[in-house]
Scaffold this motif. Sequence first.
Motif, mmCIF file in Angstrom:
data_model
loop_
_atom_site.group_PDB
_atom_site.id
_atom_site.type_symbol
_atom_site.label_atom_id
_atom_site.label_comp_id
_atom_site.label_asym_id
_atom_site.label_seq_id
_atom_site.Cartn_x
_atom_site.Cartn_y
_atom_site.Cartn_z
ATOM 1 N N LYS A 54 39.222 45.084 26.175
ATOM 2 C CA LYS A 54 39.980 46.089 25.430
ATOM 3 C C LYS A 54 40.144 47.378 26.234
ATOM 4 N N GLN A 55 39.411 47.496 27.354
ATOM 5 C CA GLN A 55 39.372 48.752 28.086
ATOM 6 C C GLN A 55 39.816 48.642 29.547
ATOM 7 N N PRO A 56 40.692 47.725 29.907
ATOM 8 C CA PRO A 56 41.042 47.656 31.322
ATOM 9 C C PRO A 56 41.787 48.896 31.779
ATOM 10 N N LYS A 57 41.560 49.253 33.014
ATOM 11 C CA LYS A 57 42.280 50.383 33.602
ATOM 12 C C LYS A 57 43.634 49.856 34.080
ATOM 13 N N ARG A 58 44.665 50.314 33.477
ATOM 14 C CA ARG A 58 46.005 49.819 33.802
ATOM 15 C C ARG A 58 46.645 50.677 34.883
ATOM 16 N N LYS A 59 47.295 49.980 35.797
ATOM 17 C CA LYS A 59 48.041 50.655 36.846
ATOM 18 C C LYS A 59 49.493 50.764 36.401
ATOM 19 N N ALA A 60 50.254 51.609 37.058
ATOM 20 C CA ALA A 60 51.644 51.829 36.679
ATOM 21 C C ALA A 60 52.478 50.558 36.847
ATOM 22 N N MET A 61 52.231 49.812 37.912
ATOM 23 C CA MET A 61 52.992 48.595 38.160
ATOM 24 C C MET A 61 52.157 47.392 37.737
ATOM 25 N N PRO A 62 52.810 46.296 37.352
ATOM 26 C CA PRO A 62 52.052 45.091 37.005
ATOM 27 C C PRO A 62 51.203 44.635 38.196
ATOM 28 N N ILE A 63 49.988 44.207 37.891
ATOM 29 C CA ILE A 63 49.116 43.745 38.969
ATOM 30 C C ILE A 63 48.967 42.238 38.880
ATOM 31 N N SER A 64 48.566 41.639 39.978
ATOM 32 C CA SER A 64 48.456 40.186 40.045
ATOM 33 C C SER A 64 47.321 39.687 39.163
ATOM 34 N N ALA A 65 47.335 38.373 38.920
ATOM 35 C CA ALA A 65 46.259 37.752 38.147
ATOM 36 C C ALA A 65 44.925 37.968 38.871
ATOM 37 N N HIS A 66 44.937 37.808 40.189
ATOM 38 C CA HIS A 66 43.703 38.009 40.958
ATOM 39 C C HIS A 66 43.186 39.433 40.778
ATOM 40 N N GLU A 67 44.061 40.405 40.902
ATOM 41 C CA GLU A 67 43.635 41.808 40.748
ATOM 42 C C GLU A 67 43.149 42.085 39.323
ATOM 43 N N SER A 68 43.829 41.539 38.336
ATOM 44 C CA SER A 68 43.422 41.749 36.942
ATOM 45 C C SER A 68 42.036 41.158 36.684
ATOM 46 N N LEU A 69 41.842 39.935 37.129
ATOM 47 C CA LEU A 69 40.546 39.292 36.912
ATOM 48 C C LEU A 69 39.442 39.954 37.729
ATOM 49 N N ASN A 74 34.647 43.308 38.037
ATOM 50 C CA ASN A 74 34.024 44.525 38.563
ATOM 51 C C ASN A 74 33.491 45.406 37.433
ATOM 52 N N GLN A 75 34.274 45.559 36.369
ATOM 53 C CA GLN A 75 33.818 46.351 35.220
ATOM 54 C C GLN A 75 32.592 45.701 34.574
ATOM 55 N N LEU A 76 32.636 44.396 34.424
ATOM 56 C CA LEU A 76 31.526 43.665 33.823
ATOM 57 C C LEU A 76 30.253 43.813 34.642
ATOM 58 N N ILE A 77 30.357 43.605 35.933
ATOM 59 C CA ILE A 77 29.187 43.706 36.805
ATOM 60 C C ILE A 77 28.673 45.140 36.825
ATOM 61 N N GLY A 78 29.580 46.109 36.852
ATOM 62 C CA GLY A 78 29.160 47.510 36.817
ATOM 63 C C GLY A 78 28.384 47.834 35.551
ATOM 64 N N ARG A 79 28.890 47.390 34.410
ATOM 65 C CA ARG A 79 28.196 47.672 33.151
ATOM 66 C C ARG A 79 26.854 46.943 33.106
ATOM 67 N N THR A 80 26.829 45.715 33.591
ATOM 68 C CA THR A 80 25.600 44.918 33.561
ATOM 69 C C THR A 80 24.534 45.533 34.467
ATOM 70 N N ILE A 81 24.928 45.972 35.642
ATOM 71 C CA ILE A 81 23.964 46.524 36.614
ATOM 72 C C ILE A 81 23.666 47.994 36.328
ATOM 73 N N ASN A 82 24.700 48.816 36.212
ATOM 74 C CA ASN A 82 24.511 50.272 36.101
ATOM 75 C C ASN A 82 23.993 50.704 34.735
ATOM 76 N N LEU A 119 43.699 34.224 29.048
ATOM 77 C CA LEU A 119 44.777 33.233 29.064
ATOM 78 C C LEU A 119 46.100 33.888 29.456
ATOM 79 N N LYS A 120 46.375 35.069 28.925
ATOM 80 C CA LYS A 120 47.612 35.780 29.280
ATOM 81 C C LYS A 120 47.655 36.071 30.783
ATOM 82 N N ILE A 121 46.522 36.451 31.347
ATOM 83 C CA ILE A 121 46.455 36.719 32.788
ATOM 84 C C ILE A 121 46.711 35.430 33.561
ATOM 85 N N ILE A 122 46.106 34.336 33.113
ATOM 86 C CA ILE A 122 46.296 33.031 33.769
ATOM 87 C C ILE A 122 47.773 32.611 33.707
#
Length: 180
Positions: A54-69, A74-82, A119-122
């Motif tokens: 619900k909280q992804p940081k959106r860029k101005a231009m559409p980003i690839s599936a790889h970048e989105s995932l 990265n957000q998940l690992i940051g929250r889990t570790i930090n 699924l939408k990203i995929i």
Amino acid sequence: MEVFWSKGYKGASMKDLLTAMRIGKGSFYAAFGSKRELYLQALSHFRDTKMLIKQPKRKAMPISAHESLRELFNQLIGRTINQRKVCMLGKAALEFRGSDSAVAEIVDAGITQLEDSILKIILNGQGNGEIPKERDPHALARYITASFYGIQVLGGAKPCREHLEEIADTTLSLIIPNRH
């Protein structure tokens, strides 16, 4: 929500809850009825406001599936570790193991929400040729969701950023082949 998120339902004492909310027992019961009712509200609130999807940081231009995932991992690992926090829904699923239908319904809705967003990203990745079209997008979304929760469980037990990033990298390499 923070008390339940950090301690779980069973670990959160009434004293913990009353102290966090700065209210007395009478006010607590008048407002919420029971600890369980408050927990269900907190769990729903987490699902609606704190899930990473619900909280992804959106860029101005559409980003690839790889970048989105990658960004989600990265957000998940940051929250889990930090922050040393795992998904409250995942904690609820483990704590209750389906024994409370109201909790199971909230958890299921949150996991479905995560899976649908992935699924939408995929599907976007399949549309732009990043992900092979012959791969079942629903199966891929479920696989990433499982990796997402697996990272949190492992990160809670052994918070090693390098290991968690390896899991994310391996997951991405299996979903998006030929990415260098």
